[in-house]
Design an enzyme around this catalytic site. Structure first.
Site, PDB file in Angstrom:
ATOM      1  CE1 TYR A 144      -2.612  -3.364   1.652  1.00 38.62           C
ATOM      2  CE2 TYR A 144      -4.286  -1.719   1.116  1.00 38.62           C
ATOM      3  CZ  TYR A 144      -3.942  -3.025   1.403  1.00 38.62           C
ATOM      4  OH  TYR A 144      -4.918  -3.988   1.449  1.00 38.62           O
TER       5      TYR A 144
ATOM      6  CE  LYS B 122     -10.858  -5.779   7.663  1.00 35.27           C
ATOM      7  NZ  LYS B 122     -10.011  -6.911   7.299  1.00 35.27           N
TER       8      LYS B 122
HETATM    9  C1  PHB Z   1      -7.179  -7.098  -4.370  1.00 35.41           C
HETATM   10  O1  PHB Z   1      -6.243  -7.912  -4.485  1.00 35.41           O
HETATM   11  O2  PHB Z   1      -8.080  -6.986  -5.221  1.00 35.41           O
HETATM   12  C2  PHB Z   1      -7.223  -6.202  -3.188  1.00 35.41           C
HETATM   13  C3  PHB Z   1      -6.385  -6.451  -2.112  1.00 35.41           C
HETATM   14  C4  PHB Z   1      -6.403  -5.605  -1.020  1.00 35.41           C
HETATM   15  C5  PHB Z   1      -7.254  -4.530  -1.008  1.00 35.41           C
HETATM   16  C6  PHB Z   1      -8.121  -4.293  -2.059  1.00 35.41           C
HETATM   17  C7  PHB Z   1      -8.099  -5.130  -3.160  1.00 35.41           C
HETATM   18  O3  PHB Z   1      -7.258  -3.689   0.064  1.00 35.41           O
END
Ligand code: PHB
Ligand code: APR
Length: 393
Positions: free
Chosen positions: A199, A295
């Protein structure tokens, strides 16, 4: 047609409920407006909490998940030129697993079909009546208008479904927050930057680097809420992905063909109560979270544990306490997930009208949280998932 529990929607919520009820000998019929093909291939969410994985294992739905899912002990956050790793396994002894929502939908639909379950695809529910006593769902299937009578109706039909609007307006209240940005979701044929999710907060916006396999990157870029794909030619996408990820040891942006792209708005929304008479809402039909906390699918399955426990206690033990407290049981957990999703969203996305103070404050918040053991543990506990009630009484 008649059944014990009519379920509208063959998403994660509806299919899981149908399977859990079947395990305890309770009949259900699932009505789904879309085709099997559509439901099992559309690209949706992809992260499962530990609780979700444990539940799917316990109830015999995890064969493919265990073979093809990607378990992650940690998750990474980049901001202010540094990369911070949260080791969930070390901090709280839990982890998360990447497994695409359309795959678990396919697994559950296939297991229901194997077990002789009734899922009617291309069957659109068009009207609901009798919620106070004997619910009846009217639906169209194979060119005919049909009715389904039931003891209970499970509204698992997502945000745009017909279940929630079937509740009297006077008993409902909505709580809403629309964010001033959206996500451009990208599926890319390239090795992900890291084996774990990253992130990334940056002055030019948020980015998330996830994956669907060892060779398939799933990435998201913060964009303006009314943005269009036309504004995002490939060179701009690559330049923003590279810039927002930044330079960090061990994180490498690999380029590849962009296989799919779409922009989705971000919102937080809860509708209360989650029940009326014989109607019980679960999943996206009752609440939406922005995807930053990962979530959505997990909340849908957690609601179903509470609903299955309540229905089983009614049928097996002739008790109604869990049915009566269904809304409260779900909402206690839902609101905490709403808070976590809102928090991750506001902490990681610089608003487009942010002034230099806002950006400095945001970096300070990130340093406060990720620079502290207590902060990292708080993120880990919420990210890996809060406790879920048992699915049987
Ligand atoms: C995803 O892999 O689509 C994904 C993973 C984590 C998130 C949102 C989407 O917070
Ligand atoms: N009749 C029959 N089916 C319907 C109707 C209707 N009138 N309206 C909606 N549906 C179906 C939709 O086609 C969809 O397949 O209900 C299903 C709802 O499934 P989801 O939207 O996947 O909702 P849910 O099971 O609650 O799962 C929540 O989905 O959107 C993601 O991020 C969200 O991961 C979360 C998950």
């Amino acid at each position: 047609m008649r059944t014990q529990v009519a379920i509208i929607g063959a998403g994660p919520a509806g299919l899981l409920l149908s399977h859990l009820l079947h395990l305890e000998g309770i009949q259900s019929v699932v009505l789904e407006s879309r085709s099997y093909e559509y439901c099992t291939t559309r690209i949706r969410a992809g992260l499962m909490e530990q609780n979700t994985v444990d539940l799917l294992n316990e109830v015999g739905l995890a064969d493919n998940l265990n073979r093809f899912g990607l378990p992650h002990d940690g998750v990474q956050f980049t901001f202010d030129g540094a990369c911070h790793r949260i080791d969930m396994q070390e901090l709280i002894g839990r982890r998360v697993t990447i497994y695409a929502q359309q795959l678990i939908v396919k697994d559950m639909a296939d297991v229901r079909r194997r077990d002789g379950g009734t899922i009617l695809f291309e069957a659109e529910a068009t009207a609901i009546s009798g919620l106070d006593d004997r619910p009846v769902v009217t639906f169209t299937h194979e060119g005919e208008l049909k009715t389904l009578e039931c003891d209970f109706l499970a509204g698992c039909d997502g945000f745009h479904g017909i279940s929630r609007p079937a509740m009297p307006e006077a008993v409902r209240r909505d709580y809403d927050r629309v964010y001033p940005f959206g996500w451009l979701g990208l599926l890319i044929a390239a090795v992900p930057p890291s084996e774990e999710l990253v992130y990334s907060h940056s002055d030019s916006g948020f980015a998330l680097f996830s994956m669907r396999s060892e060779e398939l990157t799933r990435a998201y870029l913060q964009v303006r809420p009314d943005d269009h794909l036309d504004n995002w030619p490939a060179e701009r996408i690559w330049s923003e992905l590279r810039g927002r990820l930044g330079d960090h040891e061990g994180l490498k942006l690999n380029e590849g063909e962009i296989l799919q792209q779409a922009i989705t708005p971000m919102r937080s929304w809860v509708s209360e109560p989650m029940q009326y008479g014989k109607l019980f809402l679960a999943g996206d039909s009752a609440h939406i979270v922005p995807p930053t906390g990962a979530k959505g699918m997990n909340l849908a399955m957690a609601d179903i544990c509470a609903l299955s426990r309540a229905l089983l206690d009614h049928y097996k033990n002739n008790r109604s306490g869990y049915l009566e407290s269904y809304t409260k049981t779900c909402l206690d957990r839902v609101w905490r997930a709403e808070h976590f999703s809102w928090w991750m969203t506001t902490m990681l996305h610089p608003p487009y009208d942010a002034n230099p103070f806002d950006l400095k404050r945001q970096i300070a918040e990130l340093r406060t949280v990720f620079g502290s053991d207590a902060g990292c543990r708080l993120v880990a506990e919420n990210y890996a998932g809060l406790p879920v009630v048992p699915w049987r009484p």
